[in-house]
Design an enzyme around this catalytic site. Structure first.
Site, PDB file in Angstrom:
ATOM      1  N   GLY A   1      11.200  19.273 -39.450  1.00 19.19           N
ATOM      2  CA  GLY A   1      11.529  19.419 -38.025  1.00 19.19           C
ATOM      3  C   GLY A   1      10.613  20.417 -37.356  1.00 19.19           C
ATOM      4  O   GLY A   1       9.599  20.828 -37.924  1.00 19.19           O
ATOM      5  N   ASN A   2      10.962  20.794 -36.150  1.00 17.35           N
ATOM      6  CA  ASN A   2      10.207  21.842 -35.463  1.00 17.35           C
ATOM      7  C   ASN A   2      11.175  22.692 -34.653  1.00 17.35           C
ATOM      8  O   ASN A   2      12.368  22.413 -34.604  1.00 17.35           O
ATOM      9  CB  ASN A   2       9.082  21.237 -34.607  1.00 17.35           C
ATOM     10  CG  ASN A   2       9.619  20.351 -33.513  1.00 17.35           C
ATOM     11  OD1 ASN A   2      10.270  20.817 -32.597  1.00 17.35           O
ATOM     12  ND2 ASN A   2       9.356  19.052 -33.627  1.00 17.35           N
ATOM     13  N   ARG A   3      10.660  23.716 -33.991  1.00 21.97           N
ATOM     14  CA  ARG A   3      11.548  24.706 -33.381  1.00 21.97           C
ATOM     15  C   ARG A   3      11.971  24.374 -31.954  1.00 21.97           C
ATOM     16  O   ARG A   3      12.575  25.195 -31.282  1.00 21.97           O
ATOM     17  CB  ARG A   3      10.872  26.082 -33.430  1.00 21.97           C
ATOM     18  CG  ARG A   3      10.833  26.639 -34.833  1.00 21.97           C
ATOM     19  CD  ARG A   3      10.123  27.980 -34.876  1.00 21.97           C
ATOM     20  NE  ARG A   3      10.546  28.849 -33.797  1.00 21.97           N
ATOM     21  CZ  ARG A   3       9.729  29.582 -33.060  1.00 21.97           C
ATOM     22  NH1 ARG A   3       8.431  29.546 -33.282  1.00 21.97           N
ATOM     23  NH2 ARG A   3      10.199  30.340 -32.093  1.00 21.97           N
ATOM     24  N   SER A   4      11.691  23.165 -31.495  1.00 20.41           N
ATOM     25  CA  SER A   4      12.087  22.823 -30.124  1.00 20.41           C
ATOM     26  C   SER A   4      13.612  22.866 -29.982  1.00 20.41           C
ATOM     27  O   SER A   4      14.337  22.345 -30.823  1.00 20.41           O
ATOM     28  CB  SER A   4      11.589  21.418 -29.784  1.00 20.41           C
ATOM     29  OG  SER A   4      12.179  20.999 -28.584  1.00 20.41           O
TER      30      SER A   4
END
Ligand code: CTP
Length: 397
Positions: free
Chosen positions: A208-211
């Site tokens: 995933g990513n930190r958005s």
């Protein structure tokens, strides 16, 4: 959106009347002028003094109250209203309105106004489910009343069922949407993507990513509040479900691509605020990967570039999360992806970008015009972007 708007809040005699104090307070805090009208039975559940203290305005309970600011209350209120909200709305008031009966200040205000009317029913489950009430609600809906659906839950009788007043945030969202009708995006269809996609590795893990999704949600809500009909396509996030728009939940970049392709048919604009994964695991393990080896190599393959590949004649707005050469990199993306507008943000700034409630962005349009904005809330940034979207859409017509 609510600032300087006049909301007439009608309160009727339901046990949920106490919740109207919360609605009045939230509207008041958001800058609206709240004019409360209470039926006589509502005053048995909550006092006019409570509402008067919250709104700082006189509360109307009687059509002919002497010395009040409004000469003939219902006409003056009806004309001043940007929207009339009846929350809670009892079966009795719903029946009266459906029959066109106006025998108190609230029903007279409803008949006399041209503003959008919102009803939030709250009553006993049997009363709510009774075909008479349902027919009345359908009749009002057909006449353009906006009904904020009752929820299923614990009722005053102690029973569980339908008839509970909708959540306050939902009612406020619907009010904002009603106030936005006729805004500068009225009649436009806007698709917004939000959040960070998740690419599964096995049944329990993903890349995933930190958005946080906050920028995309702010975009979608701002577009809704300016009259657009909005589809929000969102990756998993922990934000409350927004109201007054179609919300499509997806997980992966591939699912987002499919949802975007479907949503952009007949769209006027696509705003890609989502942080889409650029790579996904080549294979997804069917069972949980065990830690049996000292090293594990995952092979990743590229995902599709949604913004570059999406087809259709609509305005395309991209975001560029950059950590160096911000304007030059964003301009390159604008050209590569054939965009009308790109929003560049510096993700190395803690107040800006992922997870923050604020953002500092630079807008670059297809004509090369560069507009560097100061640090603003994400909602303010969204409205600045939409100012530009309105301008660019105007140029296409
Ligand atoms: N985007 C997209 N599909 C992808 C990746 C990105 O539609 N597979 C969109 C994003 O939603 C954003 C814009 O393209 O609006 C730019 O995304 P960004 O991550 O900044 O750029 P990338 O194109 O992924 O390039 P890089 O990661 O190399 O900077």
């Amino acid at each position: 959106m609510l600032a300087n708007k006049t909301v007439v809040l009608g309160i009727t005699g339901s046990i949920a009347a106490y919740k109207a104090a919360d609605i009045a307070s939230k509207l008041n805090q958001a800058g609206a002028r709240v004019e409360v009208v209470m039926t006589e039975s509502a005053t048995k559940f909550i006092t006019p003094l409570t509402l008067r203290s919250i709104t700082g305005r006189p509360v109307v309970t009687d059509m002919f109250e002497p010395g009040s600011e409004f000469s003939i209350e219902h006409v003056a209120l009806a004309e001043a209203a940007d929207t009339v909200v009846i929350a809670p709305a009892t079966a009795c008031i719903i029946a009266k309105m459906a029959a066109g009966i106006s025998d108190d200040v609230l029903t007279c205000t409803v008949l006399a106004t041209k503003a959008p009317i919102i009803l939030a029913p709250a009553m006993n489950a049997n009363m709510f489910e009774n075909p008479i009430t349902q027919d009345n609600l359908n009749k009002l809906k057909a006449r353009g009343f906006i009904i904020v659906g009752s929820t299923h839950g614990r009722l005053a009788s102690g029973k569980i069922g339908l008839g509970r007043l909708a959540e306050i945030d939902k009612i406020i969202g619907i009010i904002q949407q009603a106030l936005g009708m006729g805004g500068d995006l009225a009649g436009k269809r806007i698709v917004v993507t939000a959040g960070g996609t998740q690419e599964p590795i096995d049944p329990v893990r993903h890349i995933g990513n930190r958005s946080s999704g906050k920028m995309g949600y702010a975009m979608a809500e701002a577009a809704r509040d300016r009259g657009a009909s909005v589809t929000l396509i969102t990756a998993p996030d922990s934000l409350p479900e927004p109201v007054g728009m179609e919300v499509v939940h997806i997980q992966t970049a591939t699912q987002m691509k499919e949802a975007v392709a479907k949503a952009v048919v007949q769209a006027d604009g696509l705003i890609m605020a989502a942080a889409v994964a650029d790579y996904q695991p080549k294979e997804v393990a069917e069972t949980k990967i065990k830690k049996e080896t000292s090293r594990l190599t995952l092979e990743l393959v590229r995902t599709a570039d949604i913004l570059s590949e999406v087809k259709g004649d609509f305005l395309k707005v991209g975001f560029a999360a950059e950590s160096q050469d911000i304007v030059a990199s964003a301009r390159q993306k604008l050209e590569n992806k054939q965009l009308d507008l790109i929003v560049a943000n510096d993700i190395t700034d803690a107040d800006s970008g992922f997870g923050a409630d604020t953002n500092k962005v630079t807008l670059i349009d297809r004509d090369g015009k560069v507009d560097s904005l100061p640090l603003l809330t994400k909602r303010e940034v969204a409205d600045k972007i939409l100012d530009k979207v309105v301008e660019l859409l105007g140029g296409r017509e």
